[in-house]
Design a protein around this motif. Structure first.
Motif, PDB file in Angstrom:
ATOM      1  N   GLY A  11       0.809  -1.216   0.000  1.00 41.86           N
ATOM      2  CA  GLY A  11       0.000   0.000   0.000  1.00 41.86           C
ATOM      3  C   GLY A  11       0.836   1.257   0.000  1.00 41.86           C
ATOM      4  N   CYS A  12       1.960   1.226  -0.721  1.00 37.53           N
ATOM      5  CA  CYS A  12       2.846   2.383  -0.748  1.00 37.53           C
ATOM      6  C   CYS A  12       3.322   2.646  -2.173  1.00 37.53           C
ATOM      7  N   SER A  13       3.989   3.758  -2.378  1.00 38.07           N
ATOM      8  CA  SER A  13       4.552   4.079  -3.690  1.00 38.07           C
ATOM      9  C   SER A  13       5.892   3.367  -3.844  1.00 38.07           C
ATOM     10  N   LEU A  14       6.394   3.336  -5.069  1.00 38.48           N
ATOM     11  CA  LEU A  14       7.714   2.750  -5.305  1.00 38.48           C
ATOM     12  C   LEU A  14       8.798   3.531  -4.562  1.00 38.48           C
ATOM     13  N   ALA A  15       8.660   4.842  -4.524  1.00 38.42           N
ATOM     14  CA  ALA A  15       9.639   5.663  -3.808  1.00 38.42           C
ATOM     15  C   ALA A  15       9.660   5.322  -2.321  1.00 38.42           C
ATOM     16  N   GLN A  16       8.499   5.153  -1.730  1.00 42.72           N
ATOM     17  CA  GLN A  16       8.428   4.804  -0.313  1.00 42.72           C
ATOM     18  C   GLN A  16       9.026   3.424  -0.065  1.00 42.72           C
ATOM     19  N   LEU A  17       8.786   2.505  -0.978  1.00 39.54           N
ATOM     20  CA  LEU A  17       9.366   1.168  -0.853  1.00 39.54           C
ATOM     21  C   LEU A  17      10.890   1.240  -0.883  1.00 39.54           C
ATOM     22  N   ALA A  18      11.427   2.038  -1.799  1.00 38.08           N
ATOM     23  CA  ALA A  18      12.877   2.159  -1.932  1.00 38.08           C
ATOM     24  C   ALA A  18      13.505   2.780  -0.684  1.00 38.08           C
ATOM     25  N   LEU A  19      12.863   3.802  -0.141  1.00 35.14           N
ATOM     26  CA  LEU A  19      13.373   4.438   1.070  1.00 35.14           C
ATOM     27  C   LEU A  19      13.288   3.497   2.267  1.00 35.14           C
ATOM     28  N   ALA A  20      12.162   2.814   2.392  1.00 36.37           N
ATOM     29  CA  ALA A  20      11.980   1.881   3.509  1.00 36.37           C
ATOM     30  C   ALA A  20      12.994   0.744   3.431  1.00 36.37           C
ATOM     31  N   TRP A  21      13.287   0.296   2.210  1.00 35.68           N
ATOM     32  CA  TRP A  21      14.283  -0.765   2.023  1.00 35.68           C
ATOM     33  C   TRP A  21      15.639  -0.317   2.575  1.00 35.68           C
ATOM     34  N   CYS A  22      16.045   0.903   2.287  1.00 29.60           N
ATOM     35  CA  CYS A  22      17.311   1.429   2.807  1.00 29.60           C
ATOM     36  C   CYS A  22      17.298   1.466   4.336  1.00 29.60           C
ATOM     37  N   LEU A  23      16.183   1.893   4.897  1.00 28.55           N
ATOM     38  CA  LEU A  23      16.072   2.040   6.344  1.00 28.55           C
ATOM     39  C   LEU A  23      16.076   0.700   7.081  1.00 28.55           C
ATOM     40  N   LYS A  24      15.800  -0.388   6.376  1.00 28.52           N
ATOM     41  CA  LYS A  24      15.821  -1.715   7.005  1.00 28.52           C
ATOM     42  C   LYS A  24      17.236  -2.113   7.416  1.00 28.52           C
ATOM     43  N   ASN A  25      18.241  -1.507   6.796  1.00 28.97           N
ATOM     44  CA  ASN A  25      19.623  -1.823   7.134  1.00 28.97           C
ATOM     45  C   ASN A  25      19.978  -1.137   8.452  1.00 28.97           C
ATOM     46  N   PRO A  26      20.285  -1.878   9.507  1.00 35.59           N
ATOM     47  CA  PRO A  26      20.551  -1.276  10.816  1.00 35.59           C
ATOM     48  C   PRO A  26      21.823  -0.433  10.857  1.00 35.59           C
ATOM     49  N   HIS A  27      22.699  -0.580   9.864  1.00 38.40           N
ATOM     50  CA  HIS A  27      23.927   0.205   9.840  1.00 38.40           C
ATOM     51  C   HIS A  27      23.701   1.608   9.275  1.00 38.40           C
ATOM     52  N   VAL A  28      22.562   1.833   8.678  1.00 41.52           N
ATOM     53  CA  VAL A  28      22.241   3.140   8.099  1.00 41.52           C
ATOM     54  C   VAL A  28      21.767   4.084   9.202  1.00 41.52           C
ATOM     55  N   SER A  29      22.495   5.177   9.394  1.00 39.07           N
ATOM     56  CA  SER A  29      22.094   6.163  10.400  1.00 39.07           C
ATOM     57  C   SER A  29      20.988   7.063   9.856  1.00 39.07           C
ATOM     58  N   THR A  30      21.151   7.520   8.608  1.00 37.34           N
ATOM     59  CA  THR A  30      20.134   8.365   7.989  1.00 37.34           C
ATOM     60  C   THR A  30      20.180   8.205   6.486  1.00 37.34           C
ATOM     61  N   VAL A  31      19.024   8.306   5.862  1.00 33.87           N
ATOM     62  CA  VAL A  31      18.898   8.245   4.406  1.00 33.87           C
ATOM     63  C   VAL A  31      18.614   9.658   3.913  1.00 33.87           C
ATOM     64  N   ILE A  32      19.507  10.189   3.090  1.00 36.07           N
ATOM     65  CA  ILE A  32      19.348  11.557   2.602  1.00 36.07           C
ATOM     66  C   ILE A  32      18.382  11.587   1.424  1.00 36.07           C
ATOM     67  N   THR A  33      17.355  12.398   1.537  1.00 36.70           N
ATOM     68  CA  THR A  33      16.373  12.553   0.468  1.00 36.70           C
ATOM     69  C   THR A  33      16.501  13.938  -0.152  1.00 36.70           C
ATOM     70  N   GLY A  34      15.979  14.090  -1.348  1.00 30.45           N
ATOM     71  CA  GLY A  34      15.959  15.389  -2.018  1.00 30.45           C
ATOM     72  C   GLY A  34      14.597  15.616  -2.644  1.00 30.45           C
ATOM     73  N   SER A  35      14.128  16.840  -2.624  1.00 29.42           N
ATOM     74  CA  SER A  35      12.795  17.129  -3.151  1.00 29.42           C
ATOM     75  C   SER A  35      12.744  18.538  -3.717  1.00 29.42           C
ATOM     76  N   THR A  36      11.855  18.732  -4.679  1.00 32.99           N
ATOM     77  CA  THR A  36      11.603  20.080  -5.201  1.00 32.99           C
ATOM     78  C   THR A  36      10.193  20.546  -4.849  1.00 32.99           C
ATOM     79  N   ARG A  37       9.387  19.631  -4.291  1.00 35.87           N
ATOM     80  CA  ARG A  37       8.006  19.987  -3.939  1.00 35.87           C
ATOM     81  C   ARG A  37       7.675  19.476  -2.539  1.00 35.87           C
ATOM     82  N   VAL A  38       6.855  20.219  -1.823  1.00 38.05           N
ATOM     83  CA  VAL A  38       6.443  19.824  -0.480  1.00 38.05           C
ATOM     84  C   VAL A  38       5.741  18.468  -0.512  1.00 38.05           C
TER      85      VAL A  38
END
Length: 325
Positions: free
Chosen positions: A264-291
């Motif tokens: 029930g999510c977008s592909l972008a959300q899936l990709a970000l969540a996948w990165c966050l599943k790695n416990p060694h990742v402190s933060t995932v840097i995102t970029g946006s041009t729109r709120v």
């Protein structure tokens, strides 16, 4: 928002963060930058990333002015920048003591800050001894211009050498590394760095979680939508590399769509969540041009607990044949 320790330090950073690469100074002017930063802060983001090379310093200027006008409490923010590419002169780039010191001073001026929380060596410098770089980064910390230092796109061997030098001299070693990390770029984070997480507590502030937008699905079929990153003149060569030479990755994203729909999510959300599943990742840097993009990205936090080991295996079965880094 979840807050994670930056490696072995006591510093806590938001699991999702905001970076100025590509957008600030290129696509986003000051007023729009303030809106994006405010939306990020409203979502709990406290880590903001920049670099002296982004838009040739303009990105730092915009972010610094935006922070000033927004009037946020400095202690609530974790701000980073990176030194390496500072100009065209023979000493305006690299990791010599001269450029680290002069580049850091220039970045602080553009950001209108007394200090940054984390200062990164943007790339390894084969022309400068690592000892010189370690000493210079420690000098910057001693001056109070940075609280921690880290690296970006360094190898495990280079990091080990930096720590050996630091330990021999009784100095502070790198607290974190900023590598590319996404479903198509996994080898360094998951294989090369594996032996050093425990020995040195390396924190990761990862970039390109959406593989330059490919993992959003917007380039499906190799098309380039108007207003996208690959439609920018400066990124035409990257578009050729990503959408033509690595077409298998574009096609793999289409196979991920059923998994995103199941969650029930977008592909972008899936990709970000996948990165966050790695416990060694402190933060995932995102970029946006729109709120709206920021709000969608931040909602990825709710997807993380839904990704089971079974779903991870499905994702890896789809993406592993296309891994290139």
């Amino acid at each position: 928002m979840e807050y994670r320790r930056l490696g072995n330090t006591g510093l806590k950073v938001s699991a999702l963060s905001f970076g100025a690469w590509v957008t600030f100074g290129t696509q986003v002017p000051l007023q729009q930058a303030k809106e994006l930063l405010q939306a990020s802060r409203d979502a709990g983001v406290n880590f903001f990333d920049n670099a002296e090379v982004y838009a040739k310093g303009k990105a730092e200027e915009i972010m610094g002015q935006a922070f000033k006008e927004l009037g946020w409490k400095r202690s609530d923010l974790v701000i980073s920048t990176k030194v390496f590419w500072g100009g065209e002169g023979p000493n305006d780039s690299g990791l010599s003591r001269k450029h680290i010191i002069e580049g850091t001073k220039a970045s602080l001026t553009r950001l209108q800050l007394d200090y940054v929380d984390v200062l990164f060596c943007h790339r390894p410098d084969p022309n400068t001894p690592i000892e010189e770089t370690v000493r210079a980064m420690n000098w910057v910390i001693d001056q109070g211009w940075a609280l921690y230092w880290g690296t970006s796109e360094w190898s495990a061997e280079q990091l080990q050498e930096a720590w050996r030098v630091s330990e021999r001299l009784g100095l502070i070693g790198p607290a974190c590394e900023q590598p590319e990390y996404n479903m198509f770029a996994r080898k360094k984070v998951e294989q090369e760095f594996k032996p050093i997480y425990e020995s040195h507590g390396l924190g990761l502030t990862t970039w390109s979680p959406l593989a330059s937008g490919i993992l959003t699905g917007k380039y499906s079929g190799g098309s380039v939508p108007e207003g996208s990153r690959f439609a920018l003149t400066d990124y035409k060569s990257m578009a050729e590399k990503k959408l033509v030479q690595k077409r298998a990755q574009v096609d793999a994203v289409d196979q991920l769509k059923p998994i995103a729909e199941q969650l029930g999510c977008s592909l972008a959300q899936l990709a970000l969540a996948w990165c966050l599943k790695n416990p060694h990742v402190s933060t995932v840097i995102t970029g946006s041009t729109r709120v709206e993009q920021i709000k969608e990205n931040m909602a990825a936090m709710q997807v993380v607990p839904k990704i089971t080991d079974e779903l991870l295996k499905k994702i890896h079965d789809i993406t592993e044949p296309t891994i290139t880094a």
